[in-house]
Design a protein around this motif. Structure first.
Motif, short mmCIF file in Angstrom:
data_model
loop_
_atom_site.label_atom_id
_atom_site.label_comp_id
_atom_site.label_asym_id
_atom_site.label_seq_id
_atom_site.Cartn_x
_atom_site.Cartn_y
_atom_site.Cartn_z
N SER A 60 0.65 -1.25 -0.14
CA SER A 60 0.11 0.01 0.13
C SER A 60 0.83 1.21 0.28
O SER A 60 1.57 1.23 0.77
CB SER A 60 -0.57 -0.27 1.08
OG SER A 60 -1.76 1.79 1.32
N SER A 62 -0.62 3.79 0.18
CA SER A 62 -1.47 5.04 0.51
C SER A 62 -0.85 5.12 2.26
O SER A 62 -0.51 6.25 2.76
CB SER A 62 -2.91 4.90 0.40
OG SER A 62 -3.57 5.27 -0.74
N VAL A 66 0.97 7.85 4.63
CA VAL A 66 0.25 8.67 5.54
C VAL A 66 1.67 8.52 6.48
O VAL A 66 1.65 8.81 7.83
CB VAL A 66 -0.73 7.17 6.05
CG1 VAL A 66 -1.15 7.18 7.37
CG2 VAL A 66 -1.74 7.29 5.09
N HIS A 185 -10.35 5.49 -2.00
CA HIS A 185 -8.85 5.71 -1.26
C HIS A 185 -7.78 4.44 -2.06
O HIS A 185 -7.01 3.66 -1.20
CB HIS A 185 -9.29 5.62 -0.02
CG HIS A 185 -9.65 6.96 0.47
ND1 HIS A 185 -8.60 8.19 0.71
CD2 HIS A 185 -10.79 7.45 1.27
CE1 HIS A 185 -9.49 9.54 1.30
NE2 HIS A 185 -10.58 8.52 0.91
N SER A 186 -8.19 3.60 -2.92
CA SER A 186 -6.97 2.85 -3.39
C SER A 186 -7.13 2.57 -4.80
O SER A 186 -8.25 2.64 -5.50
CB SER A 186 -7.77 1.59 -2.53
OG SER A 186 -7.60 -0.03 -3.34
N THR A 219 -4.96 8.53 -6.27
CA THR A 219 -4.40 8.07 -4.73
C THR A 219 -3.64 9.23 -4.00
O THR A 219 -3.62 9.17 -2.20
CB THR A 219 -3.47 7.33 -5.14
OG1 THR A 219 -3.39 6.22 -4.28
CG2 THR A 219 -1.98 7.17 -5.36
N THR A 222 -5.60 10.50 0.33
CA THR A 222 -5.27 10.05 1.04
C THR A 222 -3.64 10.33 1.91
O THR A 222 -4.00 11.24 2.99
CB THR A 222 -4.54 8.33 0.97
OG1 THR A 222 -5.60 7.66 0.72
CG2 THR A 222 -4.64 8.30 2.09
N ALA A 226 -3.82 13.16 5.85
CA ALA A 226 -3.53 12.57 6.52
C ALA A 226 -2.83 13.96 6.71
O ALA A 226 -2.11 14.69 8.34
CB ALA A 226 -2.28 11.79 6.33
#
Length: 306
Positions: A60, A62, A66, A185-186, A219, A222, A226
């Motif tokens: 991931s 994302s 984060v 969110h993917s 993407t 995300t 954050a």
């Protein structure tokens, strides 16, 4: 209506599977990976390799973004150190895309059963492995569901009209990738959905590549979310991620046809062609920017420091 509801359920299963896989893998190695990430030096290539490996392990980009924004916000990393990590995370994310092309949906139920068995073992490593196995099995179950529903969904008037519009308008395909990814969110889920329509010949590889490019922009939301409420350096990190993908997509838009032709030489499997196109985009973009990472950081500061 039934197909649409089922499609939404499969999206939820895919996202839940990604979360379970990520959590399981993070529990197995996350703390050590986090320490490695926090000790990245000023050498961009070290951050580049670290970002690639950690994203490949956690499946991931994302999650890595984060994590990176969080480390910047508490002062463990400086903004300039994150450029290499961002470049590497984009490449590491392609591991998931390539992995999704494997036809393993028939092993989904045995995998879930085995995962539950591991979760019953009173040991953190076993439970973490079981969680990751359940997540991985759920992902392949969802991909199988996407493929099964691609035909019925494409027969719906609204979806059929959208697919025809995507096929005929490059910008609409790009926007679709951005919007869908921003909502769920993917980028992996968006590409997985595109692969299912590719398998049923509802869209071409050309349109699929445009959707994939859009998902790379979508993407970024995300990491940006954050950074909200964090310090300026964390925001610079999110902006760098956005600019990298936006500029990369703008650079590659005129070459979608060339990417389609090149990937067709590598394989006849259309889903695999899309996965390979994702690898080409992310690798070339990151490798081109890496030697100029310090200048890229200065550009971000110049644009957003005010």
């Amino acid at each position: 209506m039934y197909e649409s509801l089922l499609f939404i359920i499969y999206i939820c299963i895919f996202l839940a599977g990604m979360a379970a896989l990520r959590n399981g893998l993070f529990n197995l190695s996350g703390e050590s990976l986090k320490k490695v990430l926090s000790k990245v030096t000023d050498a961009p290539w070290k951050g580049f390799l670290t970002g690639t490996i950690i994203t490949g392990v956690l499946q991931s980009s994302s999650a890595v973004m984060v994590m990176t924004v969080g480390l910047v916000s508490v002062g463990s990393l400086s903004f300039s150190q994150t450029i290499g990590i961002i470049l590497g995370s984009n490449i590491g994310s392609t591991v998931t895309t390539e992995f999704m092309t494997l036809s393993l949906d028939k092993w989904a139920i045995p995998g879930i059963i085995a995962g539950v068995g591991f979760c019953l073992i009173p040991h953190i490593m076993a439970k973490s492995f079981g969680t990751a196995l359940i997540g991985l099995s759920a992902i392949f179950a969802a991909i199988g569901g996407f493929k099964m529903l691609a035909g019925p969904l494409s027969s719906l008037p609204l979806v059929d009209k959208l697919l025809i519009s995507i096929e005929n308008h490059l910008v609409l395909a790009l926007i679709t990738g951005i919007v869908v990814t921003a909502i769920i969110h993917s980028s992996s889920a968006t590409i997985g959905i595109a692969m299912s329509f590719l398998a049923g010949a509802q869209i071409s590889v050309y349109a699929g590549i445009a959707i994939m490019l859009g998902s790379n922009i979508g993407t970024c939301i995300t990491g940006y979310m954050a950074s909200i409420g964090s310090g300026p350096e964390a925001k610079f990190t999110a902006y760098a991620h956005i600019w990298l993908n936006v500029l990369g997509v703008l650079f590659f838009l005129p070459f979608i046809g060339s990417m389609e032709s090149l990937t067709a030489l590598l394989t006849t499997d259309k889903a695999l062609q899309l996965a390979h196109a994702s690898v080409l985009f992310n690798v070339i973009t990151s490798v081109l920017v890496l030697p100029f990472s310090r200048q890229f950081a200065k550009m971000i500061l110049f644009l957003h420091k005010g």
